[in-house]
Design a protein around this motif. Structure first.
Motif, short mmCIF file in Angstrom:
data_model
loop_
_atom_site.label_atom_id
_atom_site.label_comp_id
_atom_site.label_asym_id
_atom_site.label_seq_id
_atom_site.Cartn_x
_atom_site.Cartn_y
_atom_site.Cartn_z
N CYS A 288 1.25 -2.63 -2.77
CA CYS A 288 1.36 -1.68 -4.02
C CYS A 288 2.36 -2.31 -5.02
O CYS A 288 3.28 -2.73 -4.62
CB CYS A 288 1.88 -0.52 -3.18
N VAL A 289 1.60 -2.38 -6.02
CA VAL A 289 2.65 -2.90 -7.20
C VAL A 289 2.57 -2.14 -8.33
O VAL A 289 1.99 -2.34 -9.36
CB VAL A 289 2.20 -4.31 -7.72
N CYS B 50 -1.73 1.60 -10.04
CA CYS B 50 -1.64 0.60 -8.75
C CYS B 50 -2.71 0.33 -8.31
O CYS B 50 -3.89 1.10 -8.41
CB CYS B 50 -0.65 1.32 -7.89
N CYS C 33 -4.06 0.23 -5.51
CA CYS C 33 -4.55 1.15 -4.54
C CYS C 33 -4.96 2.48 -5.05
O CYS C 33 -5.80 3.45 -4.38
CB CYS C 33 -3.24 1.63 -3.50
ZN LIG Z 1 0.01 1.35 -4.73
#
Ligand SMILES: [Zn+2]
Ligand SMILES: [Zn+2]
Length: 289
Positions: free
Chosen positions: A178-179, A228, A230
């Motif tokens: 997660c970035v 992100c 995700c």
């Molecule tokens: Zn994320």
């Protein structure tokens, strides 16, 4: 008298030469002419595995090259290379070249960790999945997107050193990573990550390549969905519209796995393995997630 005649003729020629030599325009034209013939060639390898090098360079360039080669040849000697100065000079020139290549290798984008080795000529983008363990030697196998197969870490290293090739190695693609960034705009590194995870549009059954898709915020940005990987899902233009303007809905079960609900209540699970129709009588509403 005869001797005097010859003397005069010689003198005349010297004067003519001097005039030519000190005629700046003529001299400049001549310099240009020769400059245009500068070259640097490395012949084909001989049977013994050697190459002949020949060239013509600007005198100052030649001086710099000579200095660099000499300095390095002396250094090689100090480091215990006991071959002759001539041989060391030859080795030194090659070392200069290799140093230049390795300098290129040192260029790493501090933000993305992407390492780029640049040289004119071929350009190859290899998406190589490597882990810390690969780099430390504990796990010698990486995976190459383009060939679809495993590659040895040593092979990756060789690719990185291959001359006349531009190699881009993308760093660890940890799909759980997660970035998030604050902006709504999607950075290229997120794009690359998502495209490697989800190869095509994630609408059930759609085969449009992810590289040609929009990236949809699974949970809308306005509703707190992060920018992100995700929360980013490739959708082709048509299916992006379907999601936005029709009753098709989906939820990210986990990154790479999406549950779709069609307007007439059918369920599809889209994952890296493909699209699966879920036979369920229970109405799974994405909003329940
Ligand atoms: Zn994320
Ligand atoms: Zn699509």
């Amino acid at each position: 008298a005869a001797v005097d005649d010859v003397g005069w003729k010689q003198l005349e020629r010297l004067v003519a030469e001097a005039v030519l030599r000190f005629d700046p325009e003529r001299a400049e034209a001549e310099r240009q002419r020769v400059s245009d013939h500068r070259h640097f060639d490395i012949d084909e390898p001989s049977d013994t595995g050697h190459v002949v090098i020949h060239g013509l360079m600007d005198a100052a360039d030649g001086h710099d090259l000579d200095e660099a080669v000499t300095r390095r040849a002396i250094l090689l000697g100090k480091c215990g290379d006991d071959s002759s100065m001539d041989v060391r000079r030859s080795k030194a020139a090659a070392e200069l070249a290799r140093q230049d290549l390795s300098l290129d290798l040192l260029f790493a984008d501090s933000e993305t960790g992407e390492v780029i080795a640049t040289a004119p000529g071929r350009k190859v983008t290899l998406n190589v999945h490597v882990t810390d363990a690969t780099l430390t030697g504990d796990n010698p196998v990486a995976r190459c997107e383009e060939t679809g197969g495993p590659v040895l870490a040593s092979q990756v290293k060789e690719w990185l050193q291959a001359p006349r090739t531009t190699v881009i190695v993308r760093p660890v693609i940890d799909l759980a990573d997660c970035v998030p960034v604050d902006s709504y705009e999607i950075p290229d590194r997120h794009r690359a990550r998502v495209q490697l995870r989800d190869h095509t549009c994630r609408f059930p059954g759609c085969t449009v390549k992810a590289t040609r898709c929009d990236l949809d915020h699974s949970v809308e940005h306005a509703r707190g969905g992060p920018t992100c990987p995700c929360n980013l899902v490739p959708l082709c233009r048509r299916h992006h519209r379907a999601k936005t303007f029709s009753l098709w809905r989906y939820v990210t079960v986990q990154p790479g796995h999406y549950l779709w609900l069609s307007p007439n209540g059918r369920h599809f699970l889209v994952s890296p393995k493909g699209t699966k129709v879920l036979a369920t009588s229970r109405r799974l509403d994405p909003d329940d997630y």
